[in-house]
Write a protein that holds these residues in place. Structure first.
Motif, PDB file in Angstrom:
ATOM      1  N   ARG A  73       0.782  -1.236   0.000  1.00 22.47           N
ATOM      2  CA  ARG A  73       0.000   0.000   0.000  1.00 22.47           C
ATOM      3  C   ARG A  73       0.817   1.290   0.000  1.00 22.47           C
ATOM      4  NH1 ARG A  73      -2.423  -3.929   2.823  1.00 22.47           N
ATOM      5  NH2 ARG A  73      -4.629  -4.326   2.469  1.00 22.47           N
ATOM      6  N   PHE A  74       2.132   1.181  -0.055  1.00 19.13           N
ATOM      7  CA  PHE A  74       2.949   2.394  -0.031  1.00 19.13           C
ATOM      8  C   PHE A  74       3.799   2.467  -1.287  1.00 19.13           C
ATOM      9  CE2 PHE A  74       6.596   5.022   0.998  1.00 19.13           C
ATOM     10  CZ  PHE A  74       5.993   6.110   1.592  1.00 19.13           C
ATOM     11  N   GLY A 127      -7.234   4.845   0.302  1.00 20.90           N
ATOM     12  CA  GLY A 127      -7.904   3.827   1.088  1.00 20.90           C
ATOM     13  C   GLY A 127      -7.010   3.124   2.100  1.00 20.90           C
ATOM     14  N   SER A 128      -5.723   3.415   2.100  1.00 20.74           N
ATOM     15  CA  SER A 128      -4.817   2.793   3.063  1.00 20.74           C
ATOM     16  C   SER A 128      -4.993   3.434   4.432  1.00 20.74           C
ATOM     17  CB  SER A 128      -3.366   2.971   2.615  1.00 20.74           C
ATOM     18  OG  SER A 128      -3.150   2.304   1.408  1.00 20.74           O
ATOM     19  N   HIS A 129      -4.636   2.702   5.428  1.00 16.72           N
ATOM     20  CA  HIS A 129      -4.745   3.200   6.790  1.00 16.72           C
ATOM     21  C   HIS A 129      -3.351   3.385   7.368  1.00 16.72           C
ATOM     22  CE1 HIS A 129      -9.052   2.673   6.756  1.00 16.72           C
ATOM     23  NE2 HIS A 129      -8.865   1.486   6.201  1.00 16.72           N
ATOM     24  N   ALA A 130      -2.731   4.489   6.981  1.00 12.87           N
ATOM     25  CA  ALA A 130      -1.366   4.762   7.440  1.00 12.87           C
ATOM     26  C   ALA A 130      -1.310   4.885   8.960  1.00 12.87           C
ATOM     27  CB  ALA A 130      -0.835   6.028   6.779  1.00 12.87           C
TER      28      ALA A 130
END
Length: 133
Positions: free
Chosen positions: A86-87, A96-99
């Motif tokens: 996701r990075f 939509g990623s949950h950093a």
């Protein structure tokens, strides 16, 4: 690593952090082992091509098989995979990623690893922008 207190090594007069899971004498003993190179310094940071995100400078990623409980190793691998999936190093986190989740989980895992591997490794936090390590 949560510090319970600080103590002073009576030989070197260096202030030594005492984590919540150790005694002052244990912290001093570990400080001396770290100073003489017995304890290896590694970095916790995500890198493409890695599995766990625990790296020894110049020697690549270290294996954690047998070093930590399987559950912790699996959580660390999931944390690292979340980042690799996701990075993007150019654009950052994909939509939509949950950093925030990733960072919080990394902090939890770092604390657990510090406690599990305290007598063997100094684990520097290289993934958290707020870290002082």
């Amino acid at each position: 690593m949560q510090r319970k207190e600080w103590t002073v090594d009576p030989q070197s007069w260096v202030e030594v952090p005492v984590p919540a899971f150790a005694t002052a004498d244990e912290a001093i003993a570990r400080h001396r082992l770290l100073a003489d190179g017995t304890i290896v310094t590694v970095e916790m940071k995500p890198e493409y091509g890695g599995v766990t995100g625990i790296w020894h400078r110049g020697d690549g990623e270290i294996g954690l098989d047998g070093e930590v409980p399987d559950e912790l190793r699996i959580r660390l691998m999931m944390w690292h995979t979340y980042w690799t999936d996701r990075f993007d190093p150019i654009t950052g986190w994909v939509a939509g990623s949950h950093a925030a989740w990733w960072l919080a989980e990394g902090r939890r895992l770092h604390g657990l690893l510090q406690e599990q591997l305290w007598w063997r490794f100094e684990i520097l936090d290289r993934f958290d922008p707020a870290s002082t390590a």
